[in-house]
Design a protein around this motif. Structure first.
Motif, PDB file in Angstrom:
ATOM      1  N   VAL A 215      54.055 -26.513 -10.404  1.00 11.97           N
ATOM      2  CA  VAL A 215      53.939 -25.085 -10.583  1.00 11.97           C
ATOM      3  C   VAL A 215      55.092 -24.518 -11.280  1.00 11.97           C
ATOM      4  O   VAL A 215      55.125 -23.624 -12.475  1.00 11.97           O
ATOM      5  N   ALA A 216      56.078 -24.532 -10.565  1.00 11.80           N
ATOM      6  CA  ALA A 216      57.254 -23.791 -11.125  1.00 11.80           C
ATOM      7  C   ALA A 216      57.879 -24.463 -12.385  1.00 11.80           C
ATOM      8  O   ALA A 216      58.194 -23.570 -13.461  1.00 11.80           O
ATOM      9  N   LEU A 217      57.798 -25.793 -12.786  1.00 15.90           N
ATOM     10  CA  LEU A 217      58.196 -26.349 -13.906  1.00 15.90           C
ATOM     11  C   LEU A 217      57.330 -25.668 -15.524  1.00 15.90           C
ATOM     12  O   LEU A 217      57.691 -25.414 -16.208  1.00 15.90           O
ATOM     13  N   ALA A 218      55.839 -25.778 -14.898  1.00  7.89           N
ATOM     14  CA  ALA A 218      55.021 -25.307 -15.768  1.00  7.89           C
ATOM     15  C   ALA A 218      55.062 -23.443 -16.070  1.00  7.89           C
ATOM     16  O   ALA A 218      54.926 -23.040 -17.387  1.00  7.89           O
ATOM     17  N   PHE A 219      55.313 -23.074 -14.979  1.00 11.31           N
ATOM     18  CA  PHE A 219      55.707 -21.709 -15.138  1.00 11.31           C
ATOM     19  C   PHE A 219      57.012 -21.398 -15.997  1.00 11.31           C
ATOM     20  O   PHE A 219      56.816 -20.450 -17.120  1.00 11.31           O
ATOM     21  N   LEU A 220      57.845 -22.046 -15.890  1.00  8.35           N
ATOM     22  CA  LEU A 220      59.167 -21.893 -16.772  1.00  8.35           C
ATOM     23  C   LEU A 220      58.828 -22.297 -18.197  1.00  8.35           C
ATOM     24  O   LEU A 220      59.375 -21.616 -19.194  1.00  8.35           O
ATOM     25  N   ALA A 221      58.166 -23.358 -18.543  1.00 10.51           N
ATOM     26  CA  ALA A 221      58.001 -23.813 -19.625  1.00 10.51           C
ATOM     27  C   ALA A 221      56.792 -22.806 -20.514  1.00 10.51           C
ATOM     28  O   ALA A 221      57.183 -22.687 -21.678  1.00 10.51           O
ATOM     29  N   SER A 222      56.054 -22.234 -19.713  1.00  4.84           N
ATOM     30  CA  SER A 222      55.234 -21.175 -20.152  1.00  4.84           C
ATOM     31  C   SER A 222      55.812 -19.840 -20.584  1.00  4.84           C
ATOM     32  O   SER A 222      55.724 -19.347 -21.665  1.00  4.84           O
ATOM     33  N   THR A 223      56.923 -19.690 -19.957  1.00  4.32           N
ATOM     34  CA  THR A 223      57.644 -18.437 -20.170  1.00  4.32           C
ATOM     35  C   THR A 223      58.455 -18.661 -21.485  1.00  4.32           C
ATOM     36  O   THR A 223      58.639 -17.610 -22.219  1.00  4.32           O
ATOM     37  N   LEU A 224      59.110 -19.612 -21.353  1.00  4.36           N
ATOM     38  CA  LEU A 224      60.062 -19.845 -22.532  1.00  4.36           C
ATOM     39  C   LEU A 224      59.557 -19.940 -23.823  1.00  4.36           C
ATOM     40  O   LEU A 224      59.694 -19.565 -24.756  1.00  4.36           O
ATOM     41  N   THR A 225      58.441 -20.730 -23.798  1.00  2.96           N
ATOM     42  CA  THR A 225      57.515 -20.930 -25.042  1.00  2.96           C
ATOM     43  C   THR A 225      56.769 -19.714 -25.610  1.00  2.96           C
ATOM     44  O   THR A 225      56.734 -19.282 -26.657  1.00  2.96           O
ATOM     45  N   GLY A 226      56.431 -19.023 -24.440  1.00  2.00           N
ATOM     46  CA  GLY A 226      55.397 -17.377 -24.707  1.00  2.00           C
ATOM     47  C   GLY A 226      56.735 -16.647 -25.467  1.00  2.00           C
ATOM     48  O   GLY A 226      56.257 -15.816 -26.472  1.00  2.00           O
ATOM     49  N   PHE A 227      57.833 -16.965 -24.959  1.00  2.00           N
ATOM     50  CA  PHE A 227      58.855 -15.810 -25.646  1.00  2.00           C
ATOM     51  C   PHE A 227      59.005 -15.924 -26.986  1.00  2.00           C
ATOM     52  O   PHE A 227      59.075 -15.233 -27.869  1.00  2.00           O
TER      53      PHE A 227
END
Length: 264
Positions: A215-227
């Motif tokens: 969950v934490a890894l996907a959350f971080l990936a989503s944040t960076l990509t979304g930015f």
């Protein structure tokens, strides 16, 4: 493929598609067909990761609103943001509790993609006939709140698409102004949805069953990509229409109906 790599890819896909009006649900449905299905909590939390990216991109706007409440225009804008969120919460929570939601399977998602694409074309056409308007009205605020509820009931609709194009249809014809308002409303909306999902899991005793590292890894990936995606999109729509995304949705919906089993 390892579960961590799968989670990473799903986070990237979420970040890429949450704010583009193409339906993150539809893309996650395709991805999870090969990468494995995930819990509702996982899907909602990685959406919240994408929302963090909006807060980062729009931090100056958020700060100016927070420190400028003594100005009438800022107060009016914040009240309309609050109204849109309140409509979503007051209408959306009973809808969720009653279970009024179509399943996230191929047929309803594909149909929502196609109908949404046609709706986007219609909204773009109407907006092109209106004078350039960047002022958010109370009608737009309420409409955006209701559009978010509709997107929750019909997976594949796309929360951002439903809200942006209803706002444009209701007279907020400047694309950048519609997108900015919808993205800002999305911040409390998705954080509230994540908190509610966490509370549901805690009540049902499911917190210990979640793979928190994934969950934490996907959350971080989503944040960076979304930015990256949000910064690009806000610049793109100043000079381009959304029609290309509309045709992409229609093609994707048709492809889903043709290529994936109906019950998947």
């Amino acid at each position: 493929m390892s579960d961590l790599l799968s989670a990473l890819l799903l986070g990237i896909i979420e970040g890429l598609t949450e704010f583009l009006p193409v339906s993150s649900t539809g893309h996650l449905l395709i991805a999870q067909h090969w990468l494995g299905s995930r819990s509702d909590f996982f899907n909602i939390v990685i959406q919240a990761g994408a929302i963090v990216s909006v807060a980062l991109v729009m931090r100056q706007k958020l700060w100016s609103l927070a420190t400028g409440l003594h100005q009438a225009d800022n107060r009016d804008y914040v009240l309309k943001l609050g109204t849109a969120f309140a409509v979503t919460a007051l209408v959306g929570l009973p809808v969720r509790l009653l279970g009024w939601e179509l399943p996230e399977t191929v047929t309803p998602v594909a149909i929502a993609l196609i109908v949404g694409g046609l709706w986007m074309l219609a909204a773009e056409k109407r907006a092109s006939l209106l004078p350039d308007r960047a002022t958010v009205t109370w009608t737009v605020a309420v409409g955006v709140g209701l559009a978010q509820v509709v997107a929750g009931v019909f997976p594949g609709t796309s929360r951002s698409a439903a809200a942006i194009f209803l706002a444009m249809f209701l007279g907020l014809s400047r694309r950048s102004a519609a997108a900015e308002f919808v993205f800002l409303v999305g911040i409390p909306t998705m954080f509230a949805a994540s908190a509610y999902a966490l509370l549901e899991m805690a009540t049902e005793g499911g917190l210990g069953q979640e793979a928190w590292d994934q969950v934490a890894l996907a959350f971080l990936a989503s944040t960076l990509t979304g930015f990256v995606v949000v910064k690009w999109l806000l610049g793109y729509i100043k000079k381009h229409s959304f029609n290309g995304f509309a045709w992409y949705r229609i093609a994707l919906g048709i492809g889903l109906l043709l290529l994936l089993p109906a019950g998947s």
